[in-house]
Design a protein around this motif. Structure first.
Motif, PDB file in Angstrom:
ATOM      1  N   MET A   1      -2.622 -23.614  -8.179  1.00 58.18           N
ATOM      2  CA  MET A   1      -1.861 -23.454  -6.949  1.00 58.18           C
ATOM      3  C   MET A   1      -0.562 -22.722  -7.263  1.00 58.18           C
ATOM      4  N   LEU A   2      -0.225 -21.770  -6.403  1.00 64.75           N
ATOM      5  CA  LEU A   2       1.065 -21.089  -6.452  1.00 64.75           C
ATOM      6  C   LEU A   2       1.803 -21.502  -5.187  1.00 64.75           C
ATOM      7  N   LEU A   3       2.964 -22.137  -5.365  1.00 63.38           N
ATOM      8  CA  LEU A   3       3.723 -22.673  -4.250  1.00 63.38           C
ATOM      9  C   LEU A   3       5.099 -22.033  -4.207  1.00 63.38           C
TER      10      LEU A   3
ATOM     11  N   ILE B   1      -2.654 -20.270  -2.672  1.00 65.38           N
ATOM     12  CA  ILE B   1      -1.281 -19.770  -2.524  1.00 65.38           C
ATOM     13  C   ILE B   1      -0.693 -20.382  -1.251  1.00 65.38           C
ATOM     14  N   LEU B   2       0.443 -21.068  -1.416  1.00 62.64           N
ATOM     15  CA  LEU B   2       1.102 -21.722  -0.289  1.00 62.64           C
ATOM     16  C   LEU B   2       2.551 -21.273  -0.223  1.00 62.64           C
ATOM     17  N   ASP B   3       2.991 -20.904   0.964  1.00 60.26           N
ATOM     18  CA  ASP B   3       4.368 -20.480   1.178  1.00 60.26           C
ATOM     19  C   ASP B   3       5.023 -21.457   2.145  1.00 60.26           C
ATOM     20  N   GLU B   4       5.909 -22.303   1.645  1.00 62.88           N
ATOM     21  CA  GLU B   4       6.637 -23.294   2.447  1.00 62.88           C
ATOM     22  C   GLU B   4       5.675 -24.141   3.304  1.00 62.88           C
ATOM     23  N   PRO B   5       4.654 -24.745   2.692  1.00 58.36           N
ATOM     24  CA  PRO B   5       3.623 -25.420   3.489  1.00 58.36           C
ATOM     25  C   PRO B   5       4.080 -26.687   4.203  1.00 58.36           C
TER      26      PRO B   5
ATOM     27  N   ALA C   1       7.839 -29.613  -4.120  1.00 57.76           N
ATOM     28  CA  ALA C   1       7.078 -29.451  -5.362  1.00 57.76           C
ATOM     29  C   ALA C   1       6.740 -30.806  -5.958  1.00 57.76           C
ATOM     30  N   GLN C   2       7.657 -31.741  -5.897  1.00 56.65           N
ATOM     31  CA  GLN C   2       7.398 -33.081  -6.420  1.00 56.65           C
ATOM     32  C   GLN C   2       6.324 -33.774  -5.593  1.00 56.65           C
ATOM     33  N   ALA C   3       6.341 -33.622  -4.283  1.00 56.85           N
ATOM     34  CA  ALA C   3       5.342 -34.246  -3.412  1.00 56.85           C
ATOM     35  C   ALA C   3       3.952 -33.705  -3.709  1.00 56.85           C
ATOM     36  N   LEU C   4       3.891 -32.431  -4.102  1.00 54.95           N
ATOM     37  CA  LEU C   4       2.607 -31.812  -4.424  1.00 54.95           C
ATOM     38  C   LEU C   4       2.252 -31.945  -5.898  1.00 54.95           C
ATOM     39  N   ASP C   5       3.022 -32.741  -6.633  1.00 50.28           N
ATOM     40  CA  ASP C   5       2.731 -33.070  -8.019  1.00 50.28           C
ATOM     41  C   ASP C   5       2.608 -31.810  -8.898  1.00 50.28           C
ATOM     42  N   ILE C   6       3.555 -30.897  -8.722  1.00 47.26           N
ATOM     43  CA  ILE C   6       3.563 -29.664  -9.502  1.00 47.26           C
ATOM     44  C   ILE C   6       4.102 -29.968 -10.900  1.00 47.26           C
TER      45      ILE C   6
ATOM     46  N   ASP D   1      -6.227 -32.876  -2.448  1.00 44.44           N
ATOM     47  CA  ASP D   1      -7.678 -33.100  -2.362  1.00 44.44           C
ATOM     48  C   ASP D   1      -8.434 -31.775  -2.278  1.00 44.44           C
ATOM     49  N   LEU D   2      -7.911 -30.827  -1.481  1.00 44.40           N
ATOM     50  CA  LEU D   2      -8.565 -29.533  -1.327  1.00 44.40           C
ATOM     51  C   LEU D   2      -8.439 -28.668  -2.571  1.00 44.40           C
ATOM     52  N   LEU D   3      -7.390 -28.887  -3.330  1.00 43.43           N
ATOM     53  CA  LEU D   3      -7.144 -28.095  -4.538  1.00 43.43           C
ATOM     54  C   LEU D   3      -8.280 -28.259  -5.537  1.00 43.43           C
ATOM     55  N   ASP D   4      -8.735 -29.478  -5.713  1.00 47.10           N
ATOM     56  CA  ASP D   4      -9.915 -29.776  -6.535  1.00 47.10           C
ATOM     57  C   ASP D   4      -9.904 -29.079  -7.891  1.00 47.10           C
ATOM     58  N   GLY D   5      -8.773 -29.160  -8.613  1.00 45.63           N
ATOM     59  CA  GLY D   5      -8.693 -28.621  -9.959  1.00 45.63           C
ATOM     60  C   GLY D   5      -8.336 -27.151 -10.063  1.00 45.63           C
ATOM     61  N   ARG D   6      -8.241 -26.466  -8.929  1.00 45.03           N
ATOM     62  CA  ARG D   6      -7.881 -25.051  -8.957  1.00 45.03           C
ATOM     63  C   ARG D   6      -6.380 -24.879  -9.114  1.00 45.03           C
TER      64      ARG D   6
END
Length: 52
Positions: free
Chosen positions: A31-33, A2-6, A41-46, A24-29
């Motif tokens: 994510m709630l942003l 869970i990330l809030d305005e990271p 969101a685009q930078a984090l490939d949501i 890299d840290l997400l590793d397939g899990r």
């Protein structure tokens, strides 16, 4: 994860570097942003975006 305005307030290079580390840290899990900026969101490939 869970990330809030990271990446708010970061310049483009820092945002992209941070996004790379987060992905890299997400590793397939799941994510709630929370963000006010669609570019974040685009930078984090949501893939699934819910806009409120």
């Amino acid at each position: 994860m869970i990330l809030d305005e990271p990446v708010t307030g970061l310049d483009t290079a820092a945002r992209d570097a941070c996004a790379e580390v987060v992905l890299d840290l997400l590793d397939g899990r799941m994510m709630l942003l929370a963000t006010h900026d669609a570019v974040d969101a685009q930078a984090l490939d949501i893939s699934d975006i819910i806009t409120l």
